[in-house]
Design an enzyme around this catalytic site. Structure first.
Site: not given
Length: 508
Positions: A220, A168, A166, A222, A224, A226, A78
């Site tokens: 936390s 994607e 596009h 969560g 991430d 972990s 684009c």
């Protein structure tokens, strides 16, 4: 490690380009258009992103294309295609009408390396206000649609391409075929970037970077933090010290539950009760950014105290992931900061700790794939994302212990209800928001004037975009009834049906 370089001109779709490339098991990095890294041997190709700007405007994003042209394969998407055409002698003009939506390739050069394998009349997605009206003499037209003559081109004798659509986005039905042609067949990437290879290379890099240094990391509960902890643990073993802070803004019973979850993972974990300190620092604050910054500062204060209890700690590990970085720092060309994240950025000099963020190039679903490869239990891997500032950004207005306790009860009913109805795994993120208003209601024979809560449930892949979940009406009716009957002080429940964009997932 082989990689594709994406130069970002500020398009809303740039992260989608990165995701599609990574789905081909090829690593890629996004860099601002004005900060091109040195072209090392591991860079196999370059993609020029779209942009909300026009190449015809003064001061629009620009790059020295001669510095990269003929050195590596280039794909302009684009705006990137328009920039290639304009800078080398072509013409770009405003379209009579904005070209946005589905289109079909009316003709294309079937033997072209970029378009190999596309079907006749393949559907593509247009999103641009300018159009290429004339290509330079040494450019070859390779695709057109009924309304866009220059839908794709190649510079003759070069592996340099431009496309006006596009590939994607999912609306370009064979976009992944085109991207594979470019990344695999033209750039010759070997498609060996997998979860196992990421773990192997990351652990090796962490060992080289950290050596025998000690690392402190905030858990936390969560996925991430972990996964970050498990990667760091593989690299430094017992030199990793994990701290889980109860900031008073967690979900109901989460402090005890998180500590229990890590008992069998071999990590050194210490729990710290800091509720009163966080409530004190948040007292009287209503502005969302002020609350986030107060929480971030208090986290740093707590970590400073805890880190000094461990001798010779040199690093602070964090579970920062790519969307955190993208939304917090203007890494995407002219894009702007949407909000600050408490776990992004430097630490005060007084802490004398350096930051290590082993996940800061990964999207959420990639983090889960790494965690699964590492053997993390499913209850951690499939846990919904939960914001670092916790319930502070789900309580609109100032924070009090009473408000937190009320919202914890509402949230527990909602989340437990999703699990019992087998809806939890169909939702990417869910939570409740306490609104700063009261409404009139009737309970029994009495008039009430009590609080309003909003329920939020979204579907997403990585948090960059999200759509609201169409939860069954009967389920929502039951949850609303439970909340109003069981949580004293709430007499109205509403459901958020906003998508991201234009809204964000969290309300603050």
């Amino acid at each position: 490690m082989e990689k594709i370089l994406i130069l970002d001109f500020g398009s809303q779709y740039t992260q989608l380009i990165a995701r599609r490339v990574r789905e081909l098991n090829v690593y890629c990095e996004i860099h601002p258009f004005n900060k091109i890294p040195t072209l090392t041997d591991d860079i196999k190709g370059i993609i020029l992103s779209g942009s909300p700007c026009s190449v015809r405007d003064a001061g629009s994003p620009d790059v020295d294309l001669m510095a990269i042209r003929k050195k590596l394969p280039i794909l302009g998407v684009c705006y990137g295609a328009q920039l290639l055409a304009q800078k080398f002698g072509g013409s770009v003009e405003a379209s009579p009408t904005r070209e946005y939506g589905r289109a079909n390739l009316a003709s294309f050069e079937q033997g072209n390396a970029l378009l190999n394998g596309l079907s006749a009349h393949s559907q593509v997605w247009m999103s641009h206000g300018d159009t290429i009206t004339q290509i330079p003499e040494n450019f070859q037209l390779i695709a057109s649609t009924e309304s866009v003559r220059v839908a794709a081109f190649q510079i003759q004798g070069e592996e340099t391409f431009g496309i006006q659509f596009h590939p994607e986005v999912t609306h370009s039905l064979e976009g992944k075929v085109l991207l594979k042609n470019f990344v695999v067949n033209i750039c010759k990437c070997s498609q060996d970037w997998t979860s196992a290879s990421f773990i192997e290379s990351s652990v090796a890099d962490l060992k080289a970077k950290l050596g025998s240094d000690k690392v402190v990391l905030g858990l936390s509960g969560g996925v991430d933090s972990s996964v970050a902890a498990m990667l760091l643990h593989k690299a430094v073993g017992k030199n990793l010290y994990c701290i889980f802070v109860d900031n008073g803004l967690l979900r109901k019973n989460e402090f005890e539950g998180v500590l229990h979850s890590y008992q069998d993972l071999g990590l050194n974990v210490v729990g710290v009760d800091a509720k009163d300190l966080f409530y004190k620092e948040l007292a009287g604050l209503s502005d969302p950014e002020a609350k986030r910054k107060a929480i971030g500062k208090t986290f740093i204060d707590v970590f400073d105290i805890e880190a000094h209890k461990i001798q010779d700690v040199k690093w602070l590990g964090q579970g920062t992931i790519y969307p955190d970085v993208i939304e917090s720092v203007s890494v995407a060309g002219p894009s702007v900061t949407i909000k600050s994240h408490h776990n992004v950025g430097g630490l005060p000099e007084r802490m004398k700790l350096k930051i290590v963020e082993p996940l800061n190039t990964l999207f959420k679903d990639e983090v889960r794939a790494i965690g699964r490869e590492l053997g993390l239990p499913e209850n951690i891997l499939n846990r919904h994302p939960f914001p670092g500032p916790g319930l502070a950004i789900r309580i609109l207005g100032d924070i009090t212990a009473e408000k937190v306790a009320l919202l914890q009860e509402v949230d527990a009913i909602f989340i437990d209800g999703l699990k019992k109805a087998n809806l939890y795994d169909e939702v990417w993120q869910a939570g409740a928001i306490l609104l700063p208003i009261q409404s009139v209601g009737v309970m029994g024979d009495e008039r009430t004037y009590e609080r309003v809560v909003a329920l939020r449930a979204v579907s997403s892949l990585d948090g960059m975009t999200a759509d609201w979940c169409r939860l069954p009406y009967d389920f929502l009716a039951d949850i609303s009834n439970q909340i109003i009957n069981k949580v004293k002080g709430v007499n109205r429940v509403v459901y958020d049906i906003s998508s991201k964009p234009p809204a964000t997932i969290e309300w603050e």
